[in-house]
Scaffold this motif. Structure first.
Motif, PDB file in Angstrom:
ATOM      1  N   CYS A  32      43.700  35.742  38.740  1.00 28.12           N
ATOM      2  CA  CYS A  32      43.560  34.114  38.627  1.00 28.12           C
ATOM      3  C   CYS A  32      45.151  33.747  38.946  1.00 28.12           C
ATOM      4  O   CYS A  32      46.009  34.065  38.563  1.00 28.12           O
ATOM      5  N   PHE A  33      45.036  32.586  39.958  1.00 28.35           N
ATOM      6  CA  PHE A  33      46.205  32.170  40.489  1.00 28.35           C
ATOM      7  C   PHE A  33      47.026  31.384  39.446  1.00 28.35           C
ATOM      8  O   PHE A  33      48.399  31.029  39.696  1.00 28.35           O
ATOM      9  N   VAL A  34      46.376  30.982  38.416  1.00 28.35           N
ATOM     10  CA  VAL A  34      47.142  30.172  37.281  1.00 28.35           C
ATOM     11  C   VAL A  34      47.559  31.002  36.481  1.00 28.35           C
ATOM     12  O   VAL A  34      48.878  31.070  35.971  1.00 28.35           O
ATOM     13  N   CYS A  35      46.851  31.897  35.753  1.00 30.73           N
ATOM     14  CA  CYS A  35      47.122  32.633  34.652  1.00 30.73           C
ATOM     15  C   CYS A  35      47.541  34.141  34.800  1.00 30.73           C
ATOM     16  O   CYS A  35      48.006  34.872  33.829  1.00 30.73           O
ATOM     17  N   GLY A  36      46.949  34.480  35.816  1.00 27.43           N
ATOM     18  CA  GLY A  36      47.347  35.959  36.149  1.00 27.43           C
ATOM     19  C   GLY A  36      45.975  37.180  35.569  1.00 27.43           C
ATOM     20  O   GLY A  36      46.024  38.138  35.664  1.00 27.43           O
ATOM     21  N   ASN A  37      45.256  36.382  34.649  1.00 26.78           N
ATOM     22  CA  ASN A  37      44.211  37.240  34.130  1.00 26.78           C
ATOM     23  C   ASN A  37      42.970  37.467  35.267  1.00 26.78           C
ATOM     24  O   ASN A  37      43.295  37.039  36.208  1.00 26.78           O
ATOM     25  N   PRO A  38      42.357  38.448  34.906  1.00 24.45           N
ATOM     26  CA  PRO A  38      41.306  38.833  35.956  1.00 24.45           C
ATOM     27  C   PRO A  38      40.459  37.503  36.612  1.00 24.45           C
ATOM     28  O   PRO A  38      40.235  36.664  35.637  1.00 24.45           O
TER      29      PRO A  38
END
Length: 477
Positions: A460-466
């Motif tokens: 995810c470009f916001v949080c970095g989670n998958p």
RNA sequence: CGGGCGGUAGCUUAGCUCGGUAAAGCGCCUGGUUUGGGACCAGGAGACCGCGAGUUCGAAUCUCGCCCGCCCGACCA
């Protein structure tokens, strides 16, 4: 006087200049309400005809439902009311003494809440389904900021409302209509679009999901050009729209709604226009070919007139919408005038051409002059118009490609939109709070569509989670 | 809906500070000369100066309210 602001100087002013000077529309003096002039309306008529044909082909029927909606009806679907409440205009008085009404009537901002309670009487059995309705009308939304065609307090549109016996069928209906919208945008308006699903924040109030058609304008902003909603049983539940199924059980309908509006005229202006004015796609052009006769006196005028009259009927026979500009102006004025109006092809016809049995053909895109023989002129122009339509689409598509980027982090997105507009693809996890954060931190960038056919490959470009989704980001109108 | 700016002929604007009943260019009309990329000459018409109150002998000009538009912000399914 006819000069328009340069697009590069001030896009918004350019847009307004073009819309007004090309005689598409004006403000009315009543805040946010516009006058659509014949040249602009004719483009909308072309769109209406095209779309009306498409939906008739698939069994849809046009209806007319009331303009005014009793408050009680409007209030029934909670999410829907909440979404629309801020922009509803109300009729509270009527009659010579302006007497207060017992119950205020809403001027329709969209008709789900009046069609629901009215359509149910026509739906008894599964044999009455699907019920495929559409209406061509205008609606009122009390906008705080208006722009000609793009956001006015009244606008003209079609609203389709369909009712089905199964979720599957309704879902398919919504996506079939989206396909029609894509065709209107791409095949008719020559505007390439992204299609996909709206994020939760952008989903229509009351809908299970909203599908959208998004175009990119020349200033790098995205424009929503049509939406199609799947409601599940939400509206059927609110209005008790039910039917007896084959097992003789009472069941709620599944419904959809979908719309395109006069906003599309604004889309065509902003997707194709240039510093000389409009460029109108031939398929919706009120005038596809303008003939400018060139003469110096009565004698040469008569000669040109005879010549033009000898082949003009052939254009009509070939289905080419054309006009001969006999106004008493100089040719140069006429060239500039019809360029401003975006007529795709101009034919300059003078005495020399008459002698040679040819015309000088100039297209609005290249402005190259080509002499073409009048023999077979109808067919030739018809072919040129097709080719113009294709070139216009290709050009817009090239612009879209050149304005599309792939980014991986919120920082990159923020930096990008500080510098320019365009479409940015990114992977996203789907978190609702993040969506608000994106908008806040980027100065108004929103998720325009979720591409359901693509799988995210990264984080995810916001949080970095998958990531779960591939999304297209842009600033939008 | 908040902040800023504006509204004078069909359009773009000058005049407003410092009150004395309105000016120009373009467009429009008529006639003439012109006509292959935005012509020229002559004459003419066209303005409740956004609307309404107020101040004043007198308001486009000063004051207040409202309407409409533009820019920024909020909002915009």
């Amino acid at each position: 006087m006819k000069d328009v602001t340069k697009m590069s100087d001030d896009f918004d002013r350019w847009y307004t200049d073009v819309v007004r000077k090309a005689e598409l529309a004006d403000w009315s003096g009543i805040r946010g309400m516009m006058v659509v002039r014949p040249y602009g309306w004719a483009m909308w008529e072309a769109i209406m005809r095209a779309f009306d044909d498409m939906i008739k082909e698939t069994g849809h029927e046009n209806w007319a439902f009331p303009l005014l909606i009793p408050r009680e009806y409007l209030m029934k679907e909670a999410e829907h009311v909440e979404g629309f409440a801020p922009e509803v205009a109300w009729v509270t008085r009527a009659g010579g003494d302006m007497e207060e009404l017992e119950e205020p009537l809403a001027v329709r901002p969209t008709s789900e809440t009046i069609i629901g309670p009215l359509i149910k009487r026509y739906i008894q059995s599964h044999r009455d389904l699907p019920k495929l309705t559409n209406q061509w009308n205008s609606v009122v939304r009390w906008e705080m900021r208006s722009r000609l065609f793009l956001r006015s307090r009244e606008f003209w549109w079609q609203e389709g409302h369909t009712f089905h016996a199964s979720a599957q069928e309704a879902i398919e209906e919504a996506s079939m209509i989206l396909g029609n919208y894509r065709s209107i945008a791409e095949d008719w308006l020559a505007v390439p679009v992204l299609t996909g699903r709206k994020s939760p924040a952008e989903t229509f109030p009351g809908a299970v999901h909203t599908l959208t058609v998004e175009g990119l304008m020349k200033d790098g902003l995205a424009l929503q050009m049509g939406t199609s909603h799947y409601f599940g049983q939400n509206f059927a539940r609110a209005y008790d729209i039910s039917f007896s199924n084959k097992e003789n059980e009472r069941e709620l309908c599944y419904s959809t709604s979908w719309g395109i509006s006069t906003r599309l005229v604004g889309a065509l202006v902003m997707a194709h226009g240039d510093d000389s004015g409009l460029i109108v796609p031939p398929k919706v052009a009120p005038i596809q070919v303008i003939v400018v006769p060139i003469y110096r006196d009565d004698e040469s005028r008569a000669k040109v007139e005879r010549f033009v009259n000898s082949w003009a009927p052939e254009l009509k026979a070939a289905g080419v919408r054309h006009r001969v500009d006999w106004r008493d102006e100089r040719p140069g004025d006429k060239y500039a005038h019809w360029e401003l109006k975006g007529v795709p092809i101009r034919l300059n016809v003078g005495g020399r051409d008459a002698d040679a049995g040819q015309v000088e053909m100039v297209d609005r895109l290249s402005r190259a002059r080509v002499s073409v023989p009048i023999s077979g002129i109808g067919k030739r122009l018809s072919h040129e118009l097709d080719s113009f339509q294709t070139k216009l689409f290709d050009r817009a598509q090239q612009f879209q490609r050149d304005s599309t980027f792939e980014l991986r982090t919120l920082e990159e997105v923020i930096a990008h939109f500080r510098e320019r507009g365009g479409l940015v693809w990114a992977d996203w996890c789907g978190d609702g709070e993040e969506e608000a954060r994106i908008k806040a931190e980027t100065g108004g960038v929103t998720i325009r569509t979720i591409d359901e056919s693509a799988k995210p490959s990264g984080k995810c470009f916001v949080c970095g989670n998958p990531a779960k989704y591939r999304v297209a980001l842009a600033k939008a109108y």
